[in-house]
Design a protein around this motif. Structure first.
Motif, PDB file in Angstrom:
ATOM      1  N   ARG A  77       0.835  -1.201   0.000  1.00 33.42           N
ATOM      2  CA  ARG A  77       0.000   0.000   0.000  1.00 33.42           C
ATOM      3  C   ARG A  77       0.878   1.262   0.000  1.00 33.42           C
ATOM      4  O   ARG A  77       0.616   2.206  -0.729  1.00 33.42           O
ATOM      5  CB  ARG A  77      -0.939   0.007   1.208  1.00 33.42           C
ATOM      6  N   TYR A  78       1.924   1.248   0.800  1.00 33.19           N
ATOM      7  CA  TYR A  78       2.824   2.406   0.874  1.00 33.19           C
ATOM      8  C   TYR A  78       3.488   2.660  -0.488  1.00 33.19           C
ATOM      9  O   TYR A  78       3.526   3.794  -0.969  1.00 33.19           O
ATOM     10  CB  TYR A  78       3.883   2.178   1.956  1.00 33.19           C
ATOM     11  N   ARG A  79       3.986   1.586  -1.127  1.00 34.38           N
ATOM     12  CA  ARG A  79       4.637   1.741  -2.427  1.00 34.38           C
ATOM     13  C   ARG A  79       3.650   2.244  -3.478  1.00 34.38           C
ATOM     14  O   ARG A  79       3.986   3.071  -4.318  1.00 34.38           O
ATOM     15  CB  ARG A  79       5.265   0.416  -2.869  1.00 34.38           C
ATOM     16  N   ALA A 124       3.871   5.761  -5.558  1.00 31.17           N
ATOM     17  CA  ALA A 124       3.820   5.803  -7.023  1.00 31.17           C
ATOM     18  C   ALA A 124       2.758   6.801  -7.488  1.00 31.17           C
ATOM     19  O   ALA A 124       2.982   7.564  -8.435  1.00 31.17           O
ATOM     20  CB  ALA A 124       3.526   4.416  -7.584  1.00 31.17           C
ATOM     21  N   LEU A 125       1.612   6.805  -6.810  1.00 27.76           N
ATOM     22  CA  LEU A 125       0.556   7.754  -7.171  1.00 27.76           C
ATOM     23  C   LEU A 125       1.002   9.194  -6.942  1.00 27.76           C
ATOM     24  O   LEU A 125       0.718  10.082  -7.765  1.00 27.76           O
ATOM     25  CB  LEU A 125      -0.719   7.476  -6.367  1.00 27.76           C
ATOM     26  N   ILE A 126       1.701   9.429  -5.862  1.00 26.95           N
ATOM     27  CA  ILE A 126       2.197  10.783  -5.574  1.00 26.95           C
ATOM     28  C   ILE A 126       3.158  11.229  -6.676  1.00 26.95           C
ATOM     29  O   ILE A 126       3.105  12.372  -7.143  1.00 26.95           O
ATOM     30  CB  ILE A 126       2.858  10.840  -4.178  1.00 26.95           C
ATOM     31  N   ARG A 127       4.026  10.316  -7.121  1.00 31.49           N
ATOM     32  CA  ARG A 127       4.951  10.662  -8.206  1.00 31.49           C
ATOM     33  C   ARG A 127       4.185  10.981  -9.492  1.00 31.49           C
ATOM     34  O   ARG A 127       4.520  11.924 -10.216  1.00 31.49           O
ATOM     35  CB  ARG A 127       5.965   9.531  -8.436  1.00 31.49           C
ATOM     36  N   CYS A 128       3.135  10.198  -9.762  1.00 34.13           N
ATOM     37  CA  CYS A 128       2.317  10.453 -10.957  1.00 34.13           C
ATOM     38  C   CYS A 128       1.627  11.813 -10.871  1.00 34.13           C
ATOM     39  O   CYS A 128       1.592  12.570 -11.849  1.00 34.13           O
ATOM     40  CB  CYS A 128       1.260   9.357 -11.128  1.00 34.13           C
TER      41      CYS A 128
END
Length: 195
Positions: A5-7, A11-15
């Motif tokens: 979940r953390y990863r 990834a969503l934050i980077r997107c």
């Protein structure tokens, strides 16, 4: 599970931070084409209204006026589409065509141009639903259910490419994985529709 979940969230934050590259010339081209199509559809609607005896145009953005003109109790997209299944009606088909074109302009093209950053990138916010499925939605702007014509306005950077993926029945697949249910797993392995 928590590490996954953390990863996933990282990834969503980077997107979100990177955003998506817009093809501004393509948007401007489509906006230009849409302007003439909207005018054409409005003319067709007015001609149909005149043929029905109207002396002034019906406000096509007023459900009350549309209901009176079309002689229908509702003017929602789904209801109008249902009426069309019963037979051809030029007035309803023209109205639906107009709405589809006008939605591209007001929901996608103009807002995207206003929301883009200095590098012509659009930044959406991803929202994760559910504790098991991690179902995604996007908002500000909503980038889900974008039709193929509008998708042409989202492009890859040089030396990169875009991929569109459709995870068929993803929730049941995740359930089968985490529950380790042999019948569900066998259904997916053997391409059986267990519904």
């Amino acid at each position: 599970l928590e590490e996954d979940r953390y990863r996933f969230q990282q990834a969503l934050i980077r997107c979100e931070n990177r955003g998506m590259k817009l093809d501004v010339p393509e948007i401007e081209k489509q906006l230009s084409e849409i302007g003439s199509k909207i005018a054409e559809q409005k003319e067709r609607l007015w001609a149909l209204q005149k043929a029905a005896g109207y002396e002034t145009p019906v406000n096509i953005n007023s459900p009350k006026q549309l209901k009176a003109w079309l002689k229908l109790p509702k003017t929602s997209k789904d209801y109008l589409a249902e009426i069309l299944q019963g037979g051809e009606r030029e007035d309803i088909q023209t109205l639906l065509d107009y709405r589809k074109i006008a939605k591209r302009e007001s929901t996608y093209y103009r807002p995207w141009l206003e929301m883009r950053d200095a590098n012509d990138r659009l930044h959406t916010s991803y929202v994760v639903f559910g504790t098991v499925t991690w179902r995604l939605a996007s908002r500000d702007p909503n980038l889900q259910n974008v039709d193929k014509v509008v998708k042409k306005c989202i492009i890859a950077d040089d030396d990169e490419f875009l991929a569109e993926l459709d995870f068929s029945a993803i929730e049941p697949r995740i359930s089968a994985h985490y529950s380790e249910d042999p019948d569900m797993i066998a259904a997916f392995v053997n391409n059986v529709d267990f519904h």
